[in-house]
Structure formats: structure tokens, C-alpha cells
Design a protein around this motif. Structure first.
Motif, PDB file in Angstrom:
ATOM      1  N   ALA A   1     -14.273 -25.976   3.807  1.00 54.19           N
ATOM      2  CA  ALA A   1     -15.597 -25.396   4.020  1.00 54.19           C
ATOM      3  C   ALA A   1     -15.729 -24.956   5.477  1.00 54.19           C
ATOM      4  O   ALA A   1     -15.381 -25.703   6.392  1.00 54.19           O
ATOM      5  N   PHE A   2     -16.232 -23.744   5.681  1.00 57.69           N
ATOM      6  CA  PHE A   2     -16.526 -23.219   7.005  1.00 57.69           C
ATOM      7  C   PHE A   2     -18.027 -22.968   7.076  1.00 57.69           C
ATOM      8  O   PHE A   2     -18.582 -22.250   6.235  1.00 57.69           O
ATOM      9  N   VAL A   3     -18.669 -23.546   8.072  1.00 56.61           N
ATOM     10  CA  VAL A   3     -20.123 -23.437   8.192  1.00 56.61           C
ATOM     11  C   VAL A   3     -20.452 -22.836   9.550  1.00 56.61           C
ATOM     12  O   VAL A   3     -19.990 -23.337  10.588  1.00 56.61           O
ATOM     13  N   GLY A   4     -21.247 -21.756   9.549  1.00 47.28           N
ATOM     14  CA  GLY A   4     -21.635 -21.148  10.817  1.00 47.28           C
ATOM     15  C   GLY A   4     -22.065 -19.708  10.652  1.00 47.28           C
ATOM     16  O   GLY A   4     -22.411 -19.245   9.561  1.00 47.28           O
ATOM     17  N   HIS A   5     -22.029 -18.973  11.746  1.00 45.60           N
ATOM     18  CA  HIS A   5     -22.539 -17.606  11.803  1.00 45.60           C
ATOM     19  C   HIS A   5     -21.541 -16.601  11.254  1.00 45.60           C
ATOM     20  O   HIS A   5     -20.347 -16.659  11.566  1.00 45.60           O
ATOM     21  N   THR A   6     -22.017 -15.677  10.410  1.00 48.16           N
ATOM     22  CA  THR A   6     -21.213 -14.548   9.944  1.00 48.16           C
ATOM     23  C   THR A   6     -22.061 -13.286  10.024  1.00 48.16           C
ATOM     24  O   THR A   6     -23.284 -13.345  10.175  1.00 48.16           O
ATOM     25  N   ARG A   7     -21.401 -12.143   9.898  1.00 43.01           N
ATOM     26  CA  ARG A   7     -22.108 -10.865  10.032  1.00 43.01           C
ATOM     27  C   ARG A   7     -23.107 -10.653   8.910  1.00 43.01           C
ATOM     28  O   ARG A   7     -24.196 -10.130   9.112  1.00 43.01           O
ATOM     29  N   ARG A   8     -22.730 -11.008   7.714  1.00 42.02           N
ATOM     30  CA  ARG A   8     -23.611 -10.846   6.556  1.00 42.02           C
ATOM     31  C   ARG A   8     -23.335 -11.965   5.571  1.00 42.02           C
ATOM     32  O   ARG A   8     -22.540 -12.856   5.838  1.00 42.02           O
ATOM     33  N   GLY A   9     -23.977 -11.908   4.409  1.00 42.83           N
ATOM     34  CA  GLY A   9     -23.789 -12.931   3.389  1.00 42.83           C
ATOM     35  C   GLY A   9     -25.078 -13.693   3.142  1.00 42.83           C
ATOM     36  O   GLY A   9     -25.996 -13.689   3.968  1.00 42.83           O
ATOM     37  N   PRO A  10     -25.182 -14.374   2.002  1.00 43.43           N
ATOM     38  CA  PRO A  10     -26.383 -15.149   1.702  1.00 43.43           C
ATOM     39  C   PRO A  10     -26.522 -16.336   2.646  1.00 43.43           C
ATOM     40  O   PRO A  10     -25.541 -17.013   2.953  1.00 43.43           O
ATOM     41  N   LEU A  11     -27.730 -16.572   3.115  1.00 44.69           N
ATOM     42  CA  LEU A  11     -27.975 -17.669   4.046  1.00 44.69           C
ATOM     43  C   LEU A  11     -28.011 -19.000   3.314  1.00 44.69           C
ATOM     44  O   LEU A  11     -28.631 -19.130   2.254  1.00 44.69           O
ATOM     45  N   ASN A  12     -27.324 -19.991   3.880  1.00 46.37           N
ATOM     46  CA  ASN A  12     -27.366 -21.373   3.394  1.00 46.37           C
ATOM     47  C   ASN A  12     -26.957 -21.513   1.931  1.00 46.37           C
ATOM     48  O   ASN A  12     -27.422 -22.406   1.233  1.00 46.37           O
ATOM     49  N   GLN A  13     -26.076 -20.633   1.495  1.00 43.50           N
ATOM     50  CA  GLN A  13     -25.566 -20.717   0.120  1.00 43.50           C
ATOM     51  C   GLN A  13     -24.043 -20.774   0.162  1.00 43.50           C
ATOM     52  O   GLN A  13     -23.411 -19.860   0.685  1.00 43.50           O
ATOM     53  N   PRO A  14     -23.435 -21.818  -0.377  1.00 44.16           N
ATOM     54  CA  PRO A  14     -21.967 -21.899  -0.392  1.00 44.16           C
ATOM     55  C   PRO A  14     -21.373 -20.811  -1.277  1.00 44.16           C
ATOM     56  O   PRO A  14     -21.803 -20.623  -2.413  1.00 44.16           O
ATOM     57  N   VAL A  15     -20.398 -20.092  -0.736  1.00 42.20           N
ATOM     58  CA  VAL A  15     -19.725 -19.029  -1.488  1.00 42.20           C
ATOM     59  C   VAL A  15     -18.227 -19.330  -1.470  1.00 42.20           C
ATOM     60  O   VAL A  15     -17.628 -19.466  -0.399  1.00 42.20           O
ATOM     61  N   ARG A  16     -17.622 -19.420  -2.636  1.00 38.80           N
ATOM     62  CA  ARG A  16     -16.190 -19.710  -2.740  1.00 38.80           C
ATOM     63  C   ARG A  16     -15.409 -18.403  -2.678  1.00 38.80           C
ATOM     64  O   ARG A  16     -15.707 -17.445  -3.397  1.00 38.80           O
TER      65      ARG A  16
END
Length: 616
Positions: free
Chosen positions: A31-46
């Protein structure tokens, strides 16, 4: 026994087996947790590749240590990752556009379109509207374009009436991966581009000179030339095809596709003209009296409606990363994910305050203990020397736990965005090495040594000698070293509880991870026991199932000992489960195993043998 026996003879009945298989769970999903350019906030994506990370989270950006960590993870042998995008509260904003309608004779907003996720990426989205449907007087089509990523979504036959089976808000929000819409009124949005007035049953004279302007480029042409175009069209569809052919034949501006890709669509008794461009400034305008006679000045809109106002959220602070357990934000979003074995928080290394870093590590360790996850901690980037590391490691005394390991120093890699060498936190690459080692050797093999090569790494930020390595290893700091020929390697396999002074039983990374693997496998594999009659028959089945699972690990080399009796035991009987336990509905299972600890120090003793005398 068979339920019915009606004749003398032999009856066959299949009985269920008494052994239930305990399957081994995953070991290296990171699991990688932190800032990304886009993507759903606070939702784990496999995700299963870096290409998928680019599609879902926008790829690399200089502001995101997570993007680089994921890149290094897959580059070093990682197979499956779970990414949780976190941003500072209240700083991100979705791009949006509000579509108007003039069907009620006065313009009013009717449909709000928002990017599905916050970020500047959403400002690149474009929306196209047309009325070319089976019911052109009441429904509409909506297209969403992502020119940068190449994605295109199309939703047809939409209605603005909440009672309609194709209500726009319901259809789009349930299916779109790019946008969300909100109905503001029951009127439908105006189409993109230039829309004519309704044509009469008989088309007007088409042998006219037309002037058209797309963006800043103005052209003139004859709509219908009998010598070149044959008989004039007799219906609106034929008119649309003729006009599209004429527009595409006109010379374009250098590097533009506005004329060459123009589209003309017929719907009902009208036509819609759209420039072949995703530039909202490329508006199609027909100029002059002839255009007015043909009804081509009725409604003029841009070819696409651009979304605007998207803002990337600021990188998360300690509180954002820790998150809320009730709201499942930040780290706590991982509580709903079944298979996560490793955790990387690469942004912590850049924190100015070691205290803030330790605060997040403490919260992460608590989550890891509860979820049976192993935490990979990056040494602070401020540790620029061995002396700095020896002085700074004392700050981690409060979080010395067997569920975490710390790696020093940072790695020097070529930044794919700039082509220059740059320092990166090592946890992403370490996770990839662990995944590769698990696949090749097993979770019981220490992810260190000459097989634990760090792919793509140029060097480390601090070159360590054997003597310096000897100063850090007893403190529970795993060193990253570069050796001739072998290159950069992981050269340590201790947990944060592995300092010599602590004498902790969870001193080594492979021992701790093997225990977590066994615990999770037994936890899932023994769920069938719940509500079974609590007696000797159940205890025997538990012993059989657990022993079968542990014997498989023994045969693979996970335990030390020459025989199963020396390697592990499973105890579940009247000694572990007393009469009082049975009254409380409790069954106790005791499992023990003898782990194979890594050969951390290899001592070779050499002795010179004196030549024997000739008389001997």
C-alpha cells in the motif's frame, strides 16, 4: 445413510471430506499512501502495473513522492499495489462547467458537469452535446473527451426529466469514470457548435456563396455547384453530408484540424456544425445574408464546452496522512482492504520535523499491528551522514516495533521527468525487492544480500563502509550498500525492534513477516470453526487442518529442524480448552514454529597446518 432405501441392493453416498484446506494468503501486496496528481481521494485502488497507475493517478509529478515510489516498486519486481490518494483538507477542487439552455427563449443554467476527482487534470476535459437522438425534440447525447489521456465516453438518449428512464444524472453518474453531473433544471442543454433553424419540407436554394469562419480562419465556398456536385440534396441528411464535404475540403490553418475534421450532423429538420477541434475557441460562424437565409446563424456555441477551475490538493500533512478511522480517510482507508502486506509512506522522509514523522509512524504501526501489515520506514532525508543517522535514530525509540523496519540512506536514481540524478526515499524499491524475493524464495527468506539488488539505482546518497555499516546495524538501521560488480543492494534485515540492546524476539524482518503470514492464513482458514460443536471431534479437525498447512511450509523450507516435530506444533485439546472455556464458547488453539533466522554474520576460521615431520 441414504434417505430412502426401496429395494435390496448396494447404495452409494458421497461424504464430505473432513480436511478443510488452509490457503496461504498474499505476502507482498504493498500500500502506498500520499499525494498523487489525480485519483479518488481516500479510496484504496488496486493496480497491477505502473501504466495503470498513470491512467488512474496521473503518473509522475515532482510534487508526488508516491508516484516515484510506485514506479520503483514495479521496476524492482512488485506485482500488486494499493494506492490511497490523500490531499490536505480543503485544498483540492474539481474542474467544472455549467451548460445553459436557450430553449425557453432566455438562457438559464441546466446541467453542471464536474470532474469526478479534484485536480488540474480535470481542466483538460471537454464536453460535447448534440440532439441527434431518436427523440430529437426532447432528449440529447453527451460526450466527454479527455484529449490528454485519449479517453472518450458517450451517453446517448439522455433526458433532463427525473422520471425518465435515461435521466442524465442517473445514467452519467453511474457509468462515467471522468465526470459527475447535476441537473439544475428540466430543460436540456444547448448543442455544441452551430445549429441551424428548422428547415422547411423543401430545402432553399443551395447554389449560394457562403462565408465561414472557424477561430481566426475565414474561408469562402459555393455550397452546391451542379457541374461538380451533381444533383442538389433533397433532404436535411443530404444537406449535412454536402456541407461537411465542402468544409473539409477547405484549406486549414497550419497545424490545425478545425476544417479538415469538421462534422455536420442532421437531426430532425436541423443540422449541427462542429469544428474538428477540441479548442473551445474554434467556433464555427457562418457570415452574411446567405447564411441567414439558410438558417445557419441560429445558435452559435463552441465545438466543445471546456471544464475549468480544477486545483490539485496540497500535499497532505501529518494529520491528513493519519486520517480518521470513522471517516476512513488517510491511512485508515486501508482498514477496508483485505489483502495488504506492506505499507510505504515515502512522503515522510521529506518532513522537516522528525517529531511529525514519528507521529505518523506511530499511527501507521498501530494500524499495522491490527491489520497484520509490515511498515517500511524511510530514513529522513536530513540524514546526510552516518553520524547524523546515529544521532537521529534516538528519535525513533518510542516507535521501535517489530512491525516496522527502517532503511538508510536514500537512493540516487535518474528522474524520468528531467533525466537528471535525484535522491529518492527507498521504501518503494525495497517493497519491490521484497515482492521479488517472496516470489523467488519465500516470505521466510530475508529480503537482503546479493540477491536483493536494487534495479535502476545509480548509487546511494551516502556511501557506507563495512565499519560504518557495523555502527548502524546494531541500532536496528538497515543499510543500503553498493558493491563492485553486484551494484546497489539491500544489506540489512532487522526490524526497528532489532537493536541489539533490546534483545527482541522479533529482531529480524523475515521472522516477523513469516509470523504475520501464518497468523493471517490461519485466521482466514479457521473461520469455519465458528459455531461448530466445541468438542474433541472439532479439536481433532483443527489440529489436522493447521498441521497440514504448516507441514506444507516446512517442506518448502520455512522452518528449521529436520522433522515436522522439530519444526512446528499444533495443540488443541482439553489442556488448551478447559470445561470453563467450553462454557464460554471458546476454543483455544496453540501454534508454535521454529523460524529460520538469517545468517547475519558469517565467520570463516582459517588455520595453517604445519608440515608433518618425516619421522611421524
Amino acid at each position: 445413510m441414504p434417505t430412502h432405501m426401496g429395494y435390496p441392493g448396494v447404495y452409494i453416498e458421497e461424504l464430505p471430506g473432513t480436511v478443510r484446506t488452509i490457503a496461504s494468503v498474499t505476502t507482498s501486496v504493498t500500500a502506498f499512501v500520499g499525494h498523487t496528481r489525480r485519483g479518488p481521494l481516500n479510496q484504496p485502488v488496486r493496480i497491477t502495473s505502473f501504466a495503470e497507475f498513470e491512467r488512474r493517478f496521473g503518473g509522475l509529478t515532482s510534487r508526488s513522492a508516491v508516484g516515484y515510489a510506485v514506479h520503483q516498486f514495479f521496476g524492482n519486481g512488485g506485482a500488486v499495489a494499493v494506492v490511497v490518494r490523500v490531499a490536505r483538507s480543503g485544498t483540492g477542487e474539481e474542474a467544472r462547467v455549467v451548460l445553459d439552455s436557450t430553449e425557453g427563449h432566455s438562457a438559464c443554467p441546466v446541467l453542471e458537469v464536474r470532474a469526478k476527482e479534484p485536480g488540474v487534470w480535470g481542466s483538460g476535459l471537454r464536453v460535447v452535446v448534440d440532439h441527434d437522438t431518436a427523440a430529437p425534440d426532447s432528449t440529447f447525447n453527451l460526450q466527454v473527451l479527455d484529449p490528454r489521456g485519449g479517453a472518450r465516453e458517450s451517453f446517448t438518449g439522455l433526458s433532463m426529466s427525473p422520471g425518465h428512464g435515461r435521466f442524465a444524472e442517473t445514467v452519467v453518474n453511474s457509468a462515467s469514470a471522468l465526470v459527475r453531473v447535476k441537473a439544475l433544471d428540466e430543460d436540456r442543454p444547448d448543442p455544441s457548435g452551430t445549429v441551424s433553424k428548422p428547415f422547411a419540407a423543401e430545402l432553399p436554394d443551395l447554389g449560394v456563396e457562403l462565408k465561414v469562419k472557424i477561430g481566426d480562419v475565414e474561408r469562402e465556398f459555393t455550397l452546391h455547384e451542379p457541374d461538380h456536385d451533381g444533383d442538389p440534396p433533397t433532404d436535411v441528411t443530404g444537406l449535412a453530408l454536402l456541407l461537411e464535404r465542402k468544409l473539409r475540403a477547405l484549406p486549414d490553418a497550419p497545424g490545425k484540424h478545425a476544417y479538415a475534421g469538421a462534422e455536420v450532423t442532421a437531426f430532425g429538420r436541423r443540422i449541427q456544425v462542429v469544428a474538428g477541434s477540441t479548442d473551445p475557441d474554434d467556433v464555427v460562424r457562418f457570415i452574411g445574408e446567405c447564411a441567414n437565409d439558410l438558417g445557419l446563424e441560429a445558435s452559435v456555441n463552441p465545438p466543445v464546452f471546456p471544464l475549468a477551475g480544477g486545483r490539485d490538493g496540497d500535499p497532505p500533512g501529518p494529520r491528513d496522512l493519519i486520517g480518521s478511522e470513522s471517516g476512513r480517510t488517510g491511512l485508515q482507508a486501508l482498514r477496508d482492504v483485505a489483502d495488504v502486506n506492506l505499507l510505504s509512506l515515502p512522503e515522510l522522509a521529506a518532513y522537516d520535523s522528525t517529531e511529525s514523522m514519528v507521529t505518523v509512524v506511530s499511527a501507521a504501526e498501530q494500524l499495522c499491528r491490527q491489520q497484520r501489515i509490515f511498515l517500511l520506514v524511510d530514513a529522513p532525508s536530513a540524514w546526510g551522514s552516518v553520524d547524523a543517522a546515529r544521532a537521529g535514530i534516538a528519535a525513533f525509540d518510542s516507535v521501535r516495533d517489530g512491525h516496522a523496519a527502517l532503511y538508510f540512506p536514500q537512493l540516487q536514481l535518474t528522474d524520468p521527468l528531467t533525466g537528471r540524478l535525484r535522491a529518492f526515499p527507498p521504501s518503494g524499491a525495497i517493497a519491490g525487492v521484497i515482492a521479488r524475493t517472496d516470489g523467488e524464495r519465500g516470505v521466510w527468506k530475508a529480503p537482503a544480500g546479493t540477491e536483493a539488488r536494487l534495479s535502476g539505482v545509480h548509487s546511494t546518497t551516502v556511501a557506507l563502509t563495512d565499519r560504518e555499516n557495523g555502527l548502524l546495524n546494531p541500532l536496528g538501521v538497515n543499510c543500503l550498500r553498493s558493491f563492485p560488480v553486484a551494484g546497489p543492494l539491500v544489506w540489512g534485515a532487522r526490524t526497528l525492534a532489532g537493536a541489539d540492546d533490546l534483545s527482541d524476539e522479533w529482531k529480524y524482518v523475515p521472522v516477523r513477516r513469516l509470523a504475520l503470514h501464518i497468523e493471517e492464513s490461519l485466521y482466514r482458514g479457521l473461520r469455519w470453526v465458528v459455531f461448530e460443536p466445541n468438542g474433541e471431534q472439532l479439536w481433532q479437525q483443527i489440529r489436522l487442518n493447521a498441521s497440514s498447512y504448516l507441514n506444507d511450509l516446512f517442506r518448502l523450507g520455512a522452518f528449521k529442524g529436520g522433522t515436522p516435530r522439530e519444526a512446528y506444533f499444533v495443540k488443541c485439546d482439553k489442556d488448551t480448552t478447559t470445561a470453563a472455556d467450553i462454557e464460554r464458547g471458546t476454543v483455544n488453539v496453540v501454534v508454535g514454529f521454529a523460524p529460520v533466522k538469517p545468517a547475519e554474520f558469517v565467520i570463516v576460521k582459517i588455520q595453517q597446518i604445519a608440515e608433518e615431520s618425516a619421522l611421524a
